[in-house]
Design a protein around this motif. Structure first.
Motif, PDB file in Angstrom:
ATOM      1  N   GLU A 249       0.795  -1.219   0.000  1.00  0.00           N
ATOM      2  CA  GLU A 249       0.000   0.000   0.000  1.00  0.00           C
ATOM      3  C   GLU A 249       0.826   1.265   0.000  1.00  0.00           C
ATOM      4  OE1 GLU A 249      -3.309   0.018   2.667  1.00  0.00           O
ATOM      5  OE2 GLU A 249      -3.792  -2.063   2.203  1.00  0.00           O
ATOM      6  N   ASP A 250       2.089   1.181   0.426  1.00  0.00           N
ATOM      7  CA  ASP A 250       2.940   2.367   0.445  1.00  0.00           C
ATOM      8  C   ASP A 250       3.815   2.478  -0.810  1.00  0.00           C
ATOM      9  OD1 ASP A 250       4.618   0.245   0.950  1.00  0.00           O
ATOM     10  OD2 ASP A 250       5.667   1.200   2.622  1.00  0.00           O
ATOM     11  N   ASP A 251       3.435   1.765  -1.869  1.00  0.00           N
ATOM     12  CA  ASP A 251       4.215   1.746  -3.106  1.00  0.00           C
ATOM     13  C   ASP A 251       3.258   1.870  -4.287  1.00  0.00           C
ATOM     14  OD1 ASP A 251       6.124   1.313  -5.087  1.00  0.00           O
ATOM     15  OD2 ASP A 251       6.877  -0.554  -4.230  1.00  0.00           O
ATOM     16  N   ASP A 252       3.652   2.623  -5.300  1.00  0.00           N
ATOM     17  CA  ASP A 252       2.786   2.773  -6.478  1.00  0.00           C
ATOM     18  C   ASP A 252       3.073   1.720  -7.542  1.00  0.00           C
ATOM     19  OD1 ASP A 252       5.221   3.699  -7.453  1.00  0.00           O
ATOM     20  OD2 ASP A 252       4.328   5.381  -8.530  1.00  0.00           O
TER      21      ASP A 252
ATOM     22  N   LEU B 163      -4.406  -7.725 -13.987  1.00  0.00           N
ATOM     23  CA  LEU B 163      -4.224  -6.286 -14.197  1.00  0.00           C
ATOM     24  C   LEU B 163      -5.470  -5.512 -13.778  1.00  0.00           C
ATOM     25  CD1 LEU B 163      -2.253  -6.288 -17.568  1.00  0.00           C
ATOM     26  CD2 LEU B 163      -1.354  -5.871 -15.247  1.00  0.00           C
ATOM     27  N   ASP B 164      -6.653  -6.063 -14.028  1.00  0.00           N
ATOM     28  CA  ASP B 164      -7.891  -5.435 -13.561  1.00  0.00           C
ATOM     29  C   ASP B 164      -7.926  -5.390 -12.034  1.00  0.00           C
ATOM     30  OD1 ASP B 164      -8.817  -5.014 -16.145  1.00  0.00           O
ATOM     31  OD2 ASP B 164     -10.219  -6.705 -16.123  1.00  0.00           O
ATOM     32  N   GLU B 165      -7.522  -6.495 -11.397  1.00  0.00           N
ATOM     33  CA  GLU B 165      -7.503  -6.532  -9.935  1.00  0.00           C
ATOM     34  C   GLU B 165      -6.538  -5.488  -9.385  1.00  0.00           C
ATOM     35  OE1 GLU B 165      -7.648 -10.383  -7.863  1.00  0.00           O
ATOM     36  OE2 GLU B 165      -5.922  -9.711  -6.682  1.00  0.00           O
ATOM     37  N   ILE B 166      -5.351  -5.412  -9.959  1.00  0.00           N
ATOM     38  CA  ILE B 166      -4.352  -4.443  -9.501  1.00  0.00           C
ATOM     39  C   ILE B 166      -4.848  -3.019  -9.731  1.00  0.00           C
ATOM     40  CG2 ILE B 166      -2.048  -3.532  -9.993  1.00  0.00           C
ATOM     41  CD1 ILE B 166      -1.207  -6.524 -10.520  1.00  0.00           C
ATOM     42  N   ARG B 167      -5.408  -2.771 -10.891  1.00  0.00           N
ATOM     43  CA  ARG B 167      -5.956  -1.444 -11.199  1.00  0.00           C
ATOM     44  C   ARG B 167      -7.003  -1.055 -10.150  1.00  0.00           C
ATOM     45  NH1 ARG B 167      -6.622  -2.670 -16.210  1.00  0.00           N
ATOM     46  NH2 ARG B 167      -4.938  -1.628 -17.257  1.00  0.00           N
ATOM     47  N   GLY B 168      -7.819  -2.023  -9.750  1.00  0.00           N
ATOM     48  CA  GLY B 168      -8.877  -1.780  -8.779  1.00  0.00           C
ATOM     49  C   GLY B 168      -8.388  -1.464  -7.375  1.00  0.00           C
ATOM     50  N   LEU B 169      -7.120  -1.734  -7.082  1.00  0.00           N
ATOM     51  CA  LEU B 169      -6.580  -1.404  -5.765  1.00  0.00           C
ATOM     52  C   LEU B 169      -6.544   0.104  -5.549  1.00  0.00           C
ATOM     53  CD1 LEU B 169      -3.623  -3.962  -5.617  1.00  0.00           C
ATOM     54  CD2 LEU B 169      -5.854  -4.143  -4.483  1.00  0.00           C
ATOM     55  N   GLY B 170      -6.375   0.844  -6.641  1.00  0.00           N
ATOM     56  CA  GLY B 170      -6.445   2.296  -6.570  1.00  0.00           C
ATOM     57  C   GLY B 170      -5.153   3.036  -6.312  1.00  0.00           C
ATOM     58  N   HIS B 171      -4.123   2.374  -5.822  1.00  0.00           N
ATOM     59  CA  HIS B 171      -2.889   3.093  -5.492  1.00  0.00           C
ATOM     60  C   HIS B 171      -1.717   2.740  -6.414  1.00  0.00           C
ATOM     61  CE1 HIS B 171      -2.159  -0.736  -3.414  1.00  0.00           C
ATOM     62  NE2 HIS B 171      -0.876  -0.437  -3.460  1.00  0.00           N
ATOM     63  N   VAL B 172      -1.933   1.858  -7.362  1.00  0.00           N
ATOM     64  CA  VAL B 172      -0.849   1.374  -8.218  1.00  0.00           C
ATOM     65  C   VAL B 172      -0.880   2.108  -9.560  1.00  0.00           C
ATOM     66  CG1 VAL B 172       0.098  -0.649  -9.403  1.00  0.00           C
ATOM     67  CG2 VAL B 172      -0.894  -0.892  -7.110  1.00  0.00           C
TER      68      VAL B 172
ATOM     69  N   HIS C 202       1.892   1.571 -11.882  1.00  0.00           N
ATOM     70  CA  HIS C 202       2.570   0.716 -12.865  1.00  0.00           C
ATOM     71  C   HIS C 202       2.839  -0.663 -12.285  1.00  0.00           C
ATOM     72  CE1 HIS C 202       6.849   1.245 -11.414  1.00  0.00           C
ATOM     73  NE2 HIS C 202       6.252   2.216 -10.789  1.00  0.00           N
ATOM     74  N   VAL C 203       2.969  -1.616 -13.203  1.00  0.00           N
ATOM     75  CA  VAL C 203       3.143  -3.023 -12.844  1.00  0.00           C
ATOM     76  C   VAL C 203       4.418  -3.518 -13.514  1.00  0.00           C
ATOM     77  CG1 VAL C 203       2.143  -5.345 -12.969  1.00  0.00           C
ATOM     78  CG2 VAL C 203       0.639  -3.343 -12.765  1.00  0.00           C
TER      79      VAL C 203
ATOM     80  N   LEU D 170      -0.142   1.789 -15.886  1.00  0.00           N
ATOM     81  CA  LEU D 170      -1.577   1.581 -15.873  1.00  0.00           C
ATOM     82  C   LEU D 170      -2.288   2.880 -16.214  1.00  0.00           C
ATOM     83  CD1 LEU D 170      -2.096  -0.571 -12.661  1.00  0.00           C
ATOM     84  CD2 LEU D 170      -2.023  -1.339 -15.019  1.00  0.00           C
ATOM     85  N   GLY D 171      -3.246   2.802 -17.111  1.00  0.00           N
ATOM     86  CA  GLY D 171      -4.087   3.951 -17.406  1.00  0.00           C
ATOM     87  C   GLY D 171      -5.283   3.952 -16.474  1.00  0.00           C
ATOM     88  N   THR D 172      -6.090   4.941 -16.602  1.00  0.00           N
ATOM     89  CA  THR D 172      -7.324   4.982 -15.825  1.00  0.00           C
ATOM     90  C   THR D 172      -8.316   3.981 -16.409  1.00  0.00           C
ATOM     91  OG1 THR D 172      -8.303   6.672 -17.221  1.00  0.00           O
ATOM     92  CG2 THR D 172      -6.991   7.431 -15.346  1.00  0.00           C
TER      93      THR D 172
END
Length: 160
Positions: free
Chosen positions: A74-77, A104-113, A115-116, A153-155
Protein backbone atom coordinates in the motif's frame (compact mmCIF):
# COMPACT_ATOMS: atom_id res chain seq x y z
CA UNK A 1 -14.69 -11.77 -18.14
CA UNK A 2 -14.36 -11.48 -21.85
CA UNK A 3 -13.70 -14.55 -23.88
CA UNK A 4 -10.18 -15.16 -25.06
CA UNK A 5 -9.14 -17.36 -27.94
CA UNK A 6 -10.02 -21.05 -27.90
CA UNK A 7 -11.94 -21.52 -24.70
CA UNK A 8 -10.75 -18.93 -22.17
CA UNK A 9 -14.31 -17.91 -21.27
CA UNK A 10 -14.99 -17.73 -17.57
CA UNK A 11 -11.38 -17.16 -16.53
CA UNK A 12 -11.19 -15.47 -13.16
CA UNK A 13 -8.91 -15.25 -10.15
CA UNK A 14 -9.70 -16.78 -6.78
CA UNK A 15 -7.90 -16.88 -3.45
CA UNK A 16 -5.84 -19.90 -2.53
CA UNK A 17 -7.82 -21.87 0.05
CA UNK A 18 -7.44 -25.11 1.93
CA UNK A 19 -9.91 -26.63 -0.55
CA UNK A 20 -7.90 -25.74 -3.70
CA UNK A 21 -4.34 -25.74 -2.36
CA UNK A 22 -3.58 -29.34 -3.42
CA UNK A 23 -4.79 -28.61 -6.95
CA UNK A 24 -2.55 -25.54 -7.10
CA UNK A 25 0.51 -27.48 -5.98
CA UNK A 26 -0.28 -30.24 -8.50
CA UNK A 27 -0.10 -27.82 -11.46
CA UNK A 28 2.96 -28.26 -13.67
CA UNK A 29 4.49 -26.39 -16.56
CA UNK A 30 5.88 -28.22 -19.58
CA UNK A 31 9.31 -29.80 -18.95
CA UNK A 32 11.05 -27.25 -21.18
CA UNK A 33 9.55 -24.47 -19.02
CA UNK A 34 10.63 -25.88 -15.66
CA UNK A 35 13.52 -23.44 -15.29
CA UNK A 36 11.29 -20.44 -16.00
CA UNK A 37 9.16 -20.37 -12.83
CA UNK A 38 9.41 -21.42 -9.19
CA UNK A 39 7.25 -24.30 -8.01
CA UNK A 40 3.82 -23.43 -6.68
CA UNK A 41 4.39 -25.15 -3.32
CA UNK A 42 7.50 -23.00 -2.82
CA UNK A 43 5.53 -19.90 -3.79
CA UNK A 44 2.75 -20.68 -1.33
CA UNK A 45 5.29 -21.21 1.47
CA UNK A 46 6.84 -17.86 0.57
CA UNK A 47 3.41 -16.18 0.64
CA UNK A 48 2.85 -17.31 4.24
CA UNK A 49 5.81 -15.23 5.39
CA UNK A 50 5.35 -12.25 3.05
CA UNK A 51 2.46 -10.02 4.09
CA UNK A 52 2.48 -8.22 0.73
CA UNK A 53 2.23 -11.42 -1.35
CA UNK A 54 -1.12 -11.98 -3.04
CA UNK A 55 -1.35 -15.56 -4.33
CA UNK A 56 -4.19 -16.24 -6.76
CA UNK A 57 -5.61 -19.35 -8.37
CA UNK A 58 -6.39 -18.99 -12.06
CA UNK A 59 -9.78 -20.57 -12.63
CA UNK A 60 -11.63 -21.42 -15.84
CA UNK A 61 -15.14 -21.84 -14.57
CA UNK A 62 -14.71 -24.29 -11.69
CA UNK A 63 -11.42 -25.76 -12.99
CA UNK A 64 -8.01 -24.79 -11.58
CA UNK A 65 -5.83 -23.99 -14.62
CA UNK A 66 -2.98 -21.91 -13.24
CA UNK A 67 -1.43 -19.86 -10.48
CA UNK A 68 0.00 -16.38 -10.10
CA UNK A 69 1.32 -14.24 -7.31
CA UNK A 70 1.98 -10.55 -7.04
CA UNK A 71 2.67 -7.92 -4.45
CA UNK A 72 1.21 -4.46 -4.23
CA UNK A 73 2.29 -2.86 -0.97
CA UNK A 74 0.00 0.00 0.00
CA UNK A 75 2.94 2.37 0.45
CA UNK A 76 4.22 1.75 -3.11
CA UNK A 77 2.79 2.77 -6.48
CA UNK A 78 4.29 -0.29 -8.17
CA UNK A 79 2.86 -3.81 -8.20
CA UNK A 80 5.12 -6.73 -9.07
CA UNK A 81 3.86 -9.92 -10.68
CA UNK A 82 6.50 -12.48 -9.76
CA UNK A 83 4.79 -15.82 -10.35
CA UNK A 84 2.63 -16.65 -13.34
CA UNK A 85 1.97 -20.09 -14.75
CA UNK A 86 -0.64 -22.06 -16.65
CA UNK A 87 -0.73 -25.84 -16.26
CA UNK A 88 0.97 -27.64 -19.15
CA UNK A 89 -2.23 -29.50 -20.11
CA UNK A 90 -4.11 -26.22 -20.46
CA UNK A 91 -1.61 -24.05 -22.30
CA UNK A 92 -2.40 -22.62 -25.70
CA UNK A 93 -6.08 -22.01 -24.95
CA UNK A 94 -5.96 -18.30 -24.09
CA UNK A 95 -5.96 -18.80 -20.32
CA UNK A 96 -2.70 -16.88 -19.85
CA UNK A 97 -3.96 -13.86 -21.74
CA UNK A 98 -7.28 -13.88 -19.87
CA UNK A 99 -5.56 -14.35 -16.50
CA UNK A 100 -3.14 -11.51 -17.20
CA UNK A 101 -6.08 -9.27 -18.05
CA UNK A 102 -7.81 -10.36 -14.81
CA UNK A 103 -4.82 -9.67 -12.58
CA UNK A 104 -4.22 -6.29 -14.20
CA UNK A 105 -7.89 -5.44 -13.56
CA UNK A 106 -7.50 -6.53 -9.93
CA UNK A 107 -4.35 -4.44 -9.50
CA UNK A 108 -5.96 -1.44 -11.20
CA UNK A 109 -8.88 -1.78 -8.78
CA UNK A 110 -6.58 -1.40 -5.76
CA UNK A 111 -6.44 2.30 -6.57
CA UNK A 112 -2.89 3.09 -5.49
CA UNK A 113 -0.85 1.37 -8.22
CA UNK A 114 0.35 3.34 -11.25
CA UNK A 115 2.57 0.72 -12.86
CA UNK A 116 3.14 -3.02 -12.84
CA UNK A 117 6.44 -4.82 -13.35
CA UNK A 118 7.07 -8.42 -14.25
CA UNK A 119 10.28 -10.42 -14.64
CA UNK A 120 10.88 -13.42 -16.85
CA UNK A 121 13.72 -15.41 -18.31
CA UNK A 122 14.90 -13.73 -21.53
CA UNK A 123 14.68 -17.02 -23.45
CA UNK A 124 11.01 -17.47 -22.48
CA UNK A 125 9.59 -16.27 -25.79
CA UNK A 126 5.99 -17.19 -24.91
CA UNK A 127 6.13 -14.95 -21.84
CA UNK A 128 7.76 -12.15 -23.82
CA UNK A 129 4.99 -12.25 -26.44
CA UNK A 130 2.21 -12.40 -23.84
CA UNK A 131 3.50 -9.45 -21.84
CA UNK A 132 4.39 -7.39 -24.92
CA UNK A 133 0.86 -7.89 -26.28
CA UNK A 134 -0.52 -6.58 -22.98
CA UNK A 135 1.57 -3.42 -23.28
CA UNK A 136 4.56 -4.25 -21.08
CA UNK A 137 7.80 -2.60 -22.19
CA UNK A 138 11.12 -4.34 -21.60
CA UNK A 139 13.53 -2.30 -19.49
CA UNK A 140 16.54 -4.60 -19.43
CA UNK A 141 18.00 -7.38 -17.32
CA UNK A 142 18.04 -7.40 -13.53
CA UNK A 143 20.95 -8.58 -11.36
CA UNK A 144 19.76 -12.20 -11.73
CA UNK A 145 19.71 -12.01 -15.54
CA UNK A 146 15.90 -11.86 -15.78
CA UNK A 147 14.17 -9.46 -18.12
CA UNK A 148 12.25 -6.69 -16.38
CA UNK A 149 9.19 -5.33 -18.17
CA UNK A 150 6.93 -2.53 -17.00
CA UNK A 151 3.37 -1.49 -17.76
CA UNK A 152 2.03 1.95 -16.94
CA UNK A 153 -1.58 1.58 -15.87
CA UNK A 154 -4.09 3.95 -17.41
CA UNK A 155 -7.32 4.98 -15.82
CA UNK A 156 -10.38 2.76 -16.17
CA UNK A 157 -11.56 4.98 -19.02
CA UNK A 158 -8.31 4.32 -20.90
CA UNK A 159 -8.40 0.53 -20.45
CA UNK A 160 -8.35 -1.39 -23.75
Amino acid sequence: MTDGPRGAAGVHLAPVTRANRAKVTALRVAPEQADFVAGNADSLREARSDEDARPRVIMAGEEVVGFLMYDAAEDDDEARIYRFMIDRARQGRGYGKAALRAVLDEIRGLGHVSHVSICYEPENEAARQLYRAAGFVEEGLDEDGEMIADLVLGTAAEKP
